[in-house]
Design an enzyme around this catalytic site. Sequence first.
Site, mmCIF file in Angstrom:
data_model
loop_
_atom_site.group_PDB
_atom_site.id
_atom_site.type_symbol
_atom_site.label_atom_id
_atom_site.label_comp_id
_atom_site.label_asym_id
_atom_site.label_seq_id
_atom_site.Cartn_x
_atom_site.Cartn_y
_atom_site.Cartn_z
ATOM 1 N N MET A 36 -13.514 26.009 38.957
ATOM 2 C CA MET A 36 -14.359 27.017 39.584
ATOM 3 C C MET A 36 -15.078 26.491 40.822
ATOM 4 S SD MET A 36 -17.469 29.321 38.015
ATOM 5 C CE MET A 36 -16.403 30.134 36.828
ATOM 6 N N ARG A 56 1.024 55.527 51.824
ATOM 7 C CA ARG A 56 -0.236 54.925 51.397
ATOM 8 C C ARG A 56 -1.383 55.860 51.773
ATOM 9 N NH1 ARG A 56 -2.140 48.992 53.450
ATOM 10 N NH2 ARG A 56 -2.484 50.226 55.351
ATOM 11 N N TYR A 87 -8.625 19.588 34.198
ATOM 12 C CA TYR A 87 -8.320 20.398 33.031
ATOM 13 C C TYR A 87 -6.859 20.262 32.619
ATOM 14 C CZ TYR A 87 -12.801 22.896 33.287
ATOM 15 O OH TYR A 87 -14.135 23.225 33.273
ATOM 16 N N LYS A 92 -12.472 45.162 59.742
ATOM 17 C CA LYS A 92 -12.691 45.505 58.337
ATOM 18 C C LYS A 92 -12.804 44.230 57.500
ATOM 19 C CE LYS A 92 -7.755 45.891 57.197
ATOM 20 N NZ LYS A 92 -6.713 46.735 56.576
#
Length: 349
Positions: free
Chosen positions: A292, A130, A244, A35
């Site tokens: 990013m 679940r 940053y 998966k």
Amino acid sequence: MTTASLRIDLDAVLANWRALDAMTSAATETGAVVKADSYGLGAARVARVLAQAGARKFFVAAAEEGATVRQALGEGPEIFVFSGHMAGDTEMIGDLGLTPMLNSVEQVKRHRDALPGAAFGVQLDTGMNRLGLEPADWAAVSAELIAAGPKLVMSHLACSDEPDHPMNAAQLKNFRAMTDGTGLKRALSATGGILLGPDYHFDVTRPGIGLYGGLPFEKARPVVRLSLPVVQIRTVAPGETVGYANSWTAPRESRIATVAAGYADGLSRRFSGKARLWAGDTPCPLVGRVSMDLITVDVTDLAEVPQSLDILGPHQGVDALAEVAGTIGYEILTALGQRYQRAYVGGLA
């Protein structure tokens, strides 16, 4: 090139599958969970290698994933869909011969009405709350479903990565109470359950993270190496800042490598100021914030300027990197971005 390289060792995937298969008896069949695009590593390539080695049962999360695996494998291998038979999946399930793991009375009705006689499996809830039929629902439909001959009945362990957790024994007891005497093929264990021992193996196992080099399979061979290209090197004077928010200040004259990868490529901002990259055998600290598309790395102590730095590799596996961010290896693998140039070695590469 400014695109990072993700090297995927298919021979290691195969070796891990064989090692997990060897932990169970000849009476237990070892499948494979592919998966989420084989946890980000390429379901088509992984599934073909494992099918060639003898795997005949594959597990995906959704029917669309099953379509990809069916296209890669052709007819023959069974492809089980954990999410069951969702509305809108009927044509895909029927045309591609997928086997939905029915999770609710509603799904039982949908599947039996839409595709009478088609293959199906059943997922039971033994305490994880679940997916799966709860005991009362199973009791209501079990006679009908057993008579129809499900391919597999399964449940999922919540705490198998903690061998001494009482939940394991409780779920095993519940699973037996719901399935003993049915004569059906049963599956309870993913990687962690396999490691719990024979009581948890039943007829089919479905290893996932262990195939891809992750815990709790501590003896797994590492599968991935992620090398990030260095775009630029600059010298930063003492007291100057990097990145940053001025989040790192140089304590000395430093050489800083700007490296082409960031949170758009699955490198969490939680790595900021914490993670290490590797130049051969030498660790280099990630300084400043992950942005990013770029990260900045202190390479002052290297004798030579590197062309690339490894963030995953022989010195730092997926779980070691995950620990830096307070997460798990599953998240590291499945977050790996699509910009990486994936290179396969071994297997059918």
